[in-house]
Design a protein around this motif. Structure first.
Motif, PDB file in Angstrom:
ATOM      1  N   LEU A  10       0.823  -1.212   0.000  1.00 45.60           N
ATOM      2  CA  LEU A  10       0.000   0.000   0.000  1.00 45.60           C
ATOM      3  C   LEU A  10       0.855   1.258   0.000  1.00 45.60           C
ATOM      4  CD1 LEU A  10      -2.852  -1.028   2.484  1.00 45.60           C
ATOM      5  CD2 LEU A  10      -2.975  -0.819  -0.009  1.00 45.60           C
ATOM      6  N   VAL A  11       1.965   1.228   0.732  1.00 44.45           N
ATOM      7  CA  VAL A  11       2.874   2.377   0.740  1.00 44.45           C
ATOM      8  C   VAL A  11       3.426   2.622  -0.660  1.00 44.45           C
ATOM      9  CG1 VAL A  11       5.108   3.197   1.567  1.00 44.45           C
ATOM     10  CG2 VAL A  11       3.481   2.192   3.178  1.00 44.45           C
ATOM     11  N   ALA A  12       3.812   1.537  -1.345  1.00 46.03           N
ATOM     12  CA  ALA A  12       4.352   1.677  -2.695  1.00 46.03           C
ATOM     13  C   ALA A  12       3.307   2.213  -3.667  1.00 46.03           C
ATOM     14  CB  ALA A  12       4.899   0.336  -3.177  1.00 46.03           C
ATOM     15  N   VAL A  13       2.060   1.789  -3.517  1.00 43.19           N
ATOM     16  CA  VAL A  13       0.994   2.275  -4.385  1.00 43.19           C
ATOM     17  C   VAL A  13       0.763   3.761  -4.153  1.00 43.19           C
ATOM     18  CG1 VAL A  13      -1.478   2.116  -4.912  1.00 43.19           C
ATOM     19  CG2 VAL A  13      -0.125   0.037  -4.629  1.00 43.19           C
ATOM     20  N   ARG A  14       0.772   4.177  -2.892  1.00 44.59           N
ATOM     21  CA  ARG A  14       0.600   5.610  -2.607  1.00 44.59           C
ATOM     22  C   ARG A  14       1.743   6.425  -3.213  1.00 44.59           C
ATOM     23  NH1 ARG A  14      -0.378   3.707   2.819  1.00 44.59           N
ATOM     24  NH2 ARG A  14      -2.611   3.394   3.143  1.00 44.59           N
ATOM     25  N   ARG A  15       2.965   5.875  -3.168  1.00 41.77           N
ATOM     26  CA  ARG A  15       4.110   6.570  -3.756  1.00 41.77           C
ATOM     27  C   ARG A  15       3.919   6.714  -5.269  1.00 41.77           C
ATOM     28  NH1 ARG A  15       7.915   4.189  -0.851  1.00 41.77           N
ATOM     29  NH2 ARG A  15       8.058   2.394  -2.231  1.00 41.77           N
ATOM     30  N   PHE A 130      -3.708   0.783 -11.905  1.00 41.65           N
ATOM     31  CA  PHE A 130      -3.618   2.228 -11.703  1.00 41.65           C
ATOM     32  C   PHE A 130      -3.963   2.895 -13.024  1.00 41.65           C
ATOM     33  CE2 PHE A 130      -1.127   6.188 -11.779  1.00 41.65           C
ATOM     34  CZ  PHE A 130      -1.695   6.825 -10.695  1.00 41.65           C
ATOM     35  N   THR A 131      -5.052   3.634 -13.046  1.00 42.78           N
ATOM     36  CA  THR A 131      -5.602   4.161 -14.300  1.00 42.78           C
ATOM     37  C   THR A 131      -5.167   5.592 -14.564  1.00 42.78           C
ATOM     38  OG1 THR A 131      -7.606   5.100 -13.326  1.00 42.78           O
ATOM     39  CG2 THR A 131      -7.649   2.734 -13.873  1.00 42.78           C
ATOM     40  N   GLY A 132      -5.525   6.074 -15.753  1.00 42.08           N
ATOM     41  CA  GLY A 132      -5.223   7.452 -16.113  1.00 42.08           C
ATOM     42  C   GLY A 132      -5.963   8.465 -15.264  1.00 42.08           C
ATOM     43  N   ALA A 133      -7.006   8.035 -14.581  1.00 44.63           N
ATOM     44  CA  ALA A 133      -7.725   8.929 -13.667  1.00 44.63           C
ATOM     45  C   ALA A 133      -7.033   9.045 -12.316  1.00 44.63           C
ATOM     46  CB  ALA A 133      -9.160   8.434 -13.478  1.00 44.63           C
ATOM     47  N   GLY A 134      -5.911   8.324 -12.136  1.00 40.06           N
ATOM     48  CA  GLY A 134      -5.181   8.378 -10.877  1.00 40.06           C
ATOM     49  C   GLY A 134      -5.743   7.468  -9.813  1.00 40.06           C
ATOM     50  N   GLU A 135      -6.631   6.571 -10.196  1.00 42.43           N
ATOM     51  CA  GLU A 135      -7.272   5.671  -9.250  1.00 42.43           C
ATOM     52  C   GLU A 135      -6.740   4.254  -9.420  1.00 42.43           C
ATOM     53  OE1 GLU A 135     -11.260   6.062 -10.570  1.00 42.43           O
ATOM     54  OE2 GLU A 135     -11.652   7.925  -9.454  1.00 42.43           O
ATOM     55  N   VAL A 136      -6.862   3.456  -8.367  1.00 42.97           N
ATOM     56  CA  VAL A 136      -6.548   2.032  -8.441  1.00 42.97           C
ATOM     57  C   VAL A 136      -7.864   1.275  -8.485  1.00 42.97           C
ATOM     58  CG1 VAL A 136      -5.449   0.065  -7.319  1.00 42.97           C
ATOM     59  CG2 VAL A 136      -4.357   2.315  -7.236  1.00 42.97           C
ATOM     60  N   VAL A 137      -8.069   0.541  -9.561  1.00 47.38           N
ATOM     61  CA  VAL A 137      -9.318  -0.173  -9.810  1.00 47.38           C
ATOM     62  C   VAL A 137      -9.044  -1.671  -9.770  1.00 47.38           C
ATOM     63  CG1 VAL A 137     -11.097  -0.648 -11.535  1.00 47.38           C
ATOM     64  CG2 VAL A 137     -10.285   1.692 -11.201  1.00 47.38           C
ATOM     65  N   THR A 138      -9.825  -2.404  -9.002  1.00 45.08           N
ATOM     66  CA  THR A 138      -9.720  -3.862  -8.988  1.00 45.08           C
ATOM     67  C   THR A 138     -10.667  -4.429 -10.033  1.00 45.08           C
ATOM     68  OG1 THR A 138      -9.156  -3.906  -6.625  1.00 45.08           O
ATOM     69  CG2 THR A 138      -9.968  -5.950  -7.607  1.00 45.08           C
ATOM     70  N   TYR A 156      -0.368  -2.133 -23.396  1.00 41.84           N
ATOM     71  CA  TYR A 156       0.962  -1.530 -23.233  1.00 41.84           C
ATOM     72  C   TYR A 156       0.940  -0.213 -22.458  1.00 41.84           C
ATOM     73  CZ  TYR A 156       3.232  -4.884 -26.333  1.00 41.84           C
ATOM     74  OH  TYR A 156       3.755  -6.017 -26.888  1.00 41.84           O
ATOM     75  N   GLY A 157       0.209  -0.172 -21.365  1.00 40.28           N
ATOM     76  CA  GLY A 157       0.199   1.026 -20.532  1.00 40.28           C
ATOM     77  C   GLY A 157      -0.750   2.109 -20.998  1.00 40.28           C
ATOM     78  N   SER A 158      -1.429   1.914 -22.103  1.00 42.94           N
ATOM     79  CA  SER A 158      -2.357   2.947 -22.580  1.00 42.94           C
ATOM     80  C   SER A 158      -3.628   2.997 -21.752  1.00 42.94           C
ATOM     81  CB  SER A 158      -2.698   2.712 -24.053  1.00 42.94           C
ATOM     82  OG  SER A 158      -3.367   1.474 -24.237  1.00 42.94           O
ATOM     83  N   LEU A 159      -3.896   1.945 -20.966  1.00 38.48           N
ATOM     84  CA  LEU A 159      -5.058   1.932 -20.074  1.00 38.48           C
ATOM     85  C   LEU A 159      -4.663   2.065 -18.612  1.00 38.48           C
ATOM     86  CD1 LEU A 159      -7.176  -0.969 -21.636  1.00 38.48           C
ATOM     87  CD2 LEU A 159      -7.415   1.499 -21.993  1.00 38.48           C
ATOM     88  N   GLY A 160      -3.381   2.029 -18.318  1.00 37.70           N
ATOM     89  CA  GLY A 160      -2.909   2.082 -16.944  1.00 37.70           C
ATOM     90  C   GLY A 160      -1.867   1.012 -16.698  1.00 37.70           C
ATOM     91  N   TYR A 161      -1.516   0.851 -15.425  1.00 36.37           N
ATOM     92  CA  TYR A 161      -0.445  -0.065 -15.042  1.00 36.37           C
ATOM     93  C   TYR A 161      -0.925  -0.976 -13.917  1.00 36.37           C
ATOM     94  CZ  TYR A 161       2.247   3.353 -17.657  1.00 36.37           C
ATOM     95  OH  TYR A 161       2.696   4.188 -18.654  1.00 36.37           O
TER      96      TYR A 161
END
Length: 454
Positions: A10-15, A130-138, A156-161
């Motif tokens: 979680l710390v890494a995701v916040r970073r 992690f999406t382009g909206a800055g959110e983490v979506v499950t 290839y990262g065009s939808l997020g990581y």
């Protein structure tokens, strides 16, 4: 690399989220990472890239469920180190150590188990993206974000990581017995692939892994692998011996499971020859720890940056080179046609062959489910002269693969026009999903990444 606890994750995701917030609007968004397995020119992220530190480990292993929760930047080398301690591996382990799990899922990995387990994304149960909206979506196959789950492979990262992936594992024994089966005819080769895919066996023995090499016209090999507990004297291809040459030299072999998984990495298939590493004297002096694909990739990067090979060619009066580094998939029934054309028009050898069967319809890389394809991988250069900058060979390969009802991986350079690209990779669907998860269009589109090299 050991396990990372949920709190560390979680710390890494916040970073990661904080670093994304610092990227100016309109600036390209890229990962800040040390290694890459891409072969297309692109801008460096520099210090402005997304901070993915701490997202490169394994979160948890569930031996009973045979699953692993893994961070997106975890390399398969580190992942396998953890899973083998439990007697398991991911269902598909791409050939190169530093390919990351997230990279293999968003960019399509493949290996010898793909004829029975598909591509790496087909054994993913759920992902945090992690999406382009800055959110983490499950997302899963069937939840409210299933559109992202299904469209993520080949994006290839065009939808997020992917920050976390839950994947299926399979139990494995300690050894792998290999049989290198020779064919002098490409039709017979294709027929054998079809038979093995259908029966999961060859000559009365179970087949757990299947790949092959086309060394020359009329010289083809399939390597059928059987996972086994029966030990014995094993081969070591991390020292003086070279794996791909053994295929021609011996009909059978025995490797440890770990050495089998990385058999191609030590010599980057056969590409280490470009650095003289297949010369016995050079090989003896080259430190074992540097016999790795990521080391060779960095050396190629230096050559590209400084134009070393081009300078040597000019001094020797040789025609200018075109770099031809591609993986393509063609239906098994068209394999002979492709190899014959490739021999006549391109002439590069060897060519890696890896059968695969997709289990589901994936929108962004629409292979037909349950149909056998063969991945052909070829990596090198051809002398074409003044037209090299226009990439005539790569363009011809794209056209031929399209004619054969196949597809081309996008980890390397691509030259399609926008209309053809959208038709091949379902551009309209990809754009609709991107609009939902990246409403301000902050992430680079797949076409811009793959063709315009942004």
């Amino acid at each position: 690399m050991g396990l990372r606890g949920p709190d560390q994750h979680l710390v890494a995701v916040r970073r990661l989220q904080d670093s994304y917030a610092e990227v100016p609007a309109g600036a390209p968004v890229r990962l800040r990472k040390k290694t890459s397995n891409l072969f297309r020119p692109r801008e460096s992220a520099g210090n402005a890239g997304l901070d993915v530190s701490g997202l490169d480990g394994v979160i948890a292993i569930d031996p009973q469920a045979r699953t692993a929760d893994v961070q997106g930047m975890c390399t398969y080398e580190d992942l396998v180190d953890v899973t083998l301690a439990h007697g398991m591996i991911p269902k598909v382990v791409p050939q190169l150590r530093t390919i990351t799990l997230g990279g293999a899922v968003t960019g399509l990995g493949i290996e010898a188990t793909s004829f029975r387990s598909g591509l790496p994304h087909e054994s993913v149960l759920e992902m945090d993206v992690f999406t382009g909206a800055g959110e983490v979506v499950t997302c899963t196959r069937a939840n409210e974000h299933s559109d992202l789950f299904w469209t993520f492979p080949n994006s290839y990262g065009s939808l997020g990581y992917a920050t976390r992936l839950r994947i299926e594992l399979e139990p494995v024994p300690a050894y792998v017995a290999l049989r290198h089966v020779a064919f002098d005819d490409a039709t017979r080769l294709a027929d054998a692939i079809t038979e093995i895919v259908a029966t999961r066996s060859w000559d009365g023995q179970r087949v757990d892994g299947l790949d092959g090499v086309a060394f020359a016209p009329g010289e083809y090999y399939l390597t059928v692998a059987t996972f086994t507990d029966a030990g014995g004297a094993t081969s070591d291809y991390t020292g003086q011996q070279i794996y791909f040459r053994s295929i021609q030299q011996r009909p059978t072999d025995l490797l440890t499971m770990e050495d089998y998984l990385w058999r191609w990495d030590t010599d980057w298939f056969w590409c280490s020859g470009a650095f003289g590493l297949q010369n016995p004297t050079v090989r003896r002096l080259w430190p074992r720890r540097f016999k790795r694909s990521d080391v060779y990739h960095r050396l190629v990067g230096l050559d590209t940056r400084f134009g070393i090979a081009d300078r040597l060619d000019r001094r020797a009066g040789r025609p200018q080179r075109e770099r031809v580094i591609q993986d393509v998939e063609v239906p098994v029934g068209r394999l002979r046609e492709f190899l014959d054309w490739f021999d006549a028009e391109v002439g590069m050898r060897p060519v890696w062959l890896c059968p695969l069967v997709a289990r589901d319809p994936w929108p962004s890389y629409p292979l037909r489910p349950d149909e056998t394809y063969v991945n052909a991988g070829f990596w090198g250069t051809v002398h074409v002269g003044p037209s090299a900058a226009e990439a005539p060979t790569n363009r011809a390969i794209e056209a031929k693969v399209h004619d054969l009802d196949g597809h081309k991986s996008l980890y390397s350079e691509a030259f399609y026009d926008a209309h053809t690209f959208d038709a091949l990779y379902n551009g309209a669907h990809l754009a609709a999903v991107k609009k939902r998860y990246d409403p301000e269009d902050r992430l680079i589109t797949l076409y811009d990444k793959a063709v315009r090299r942004r």
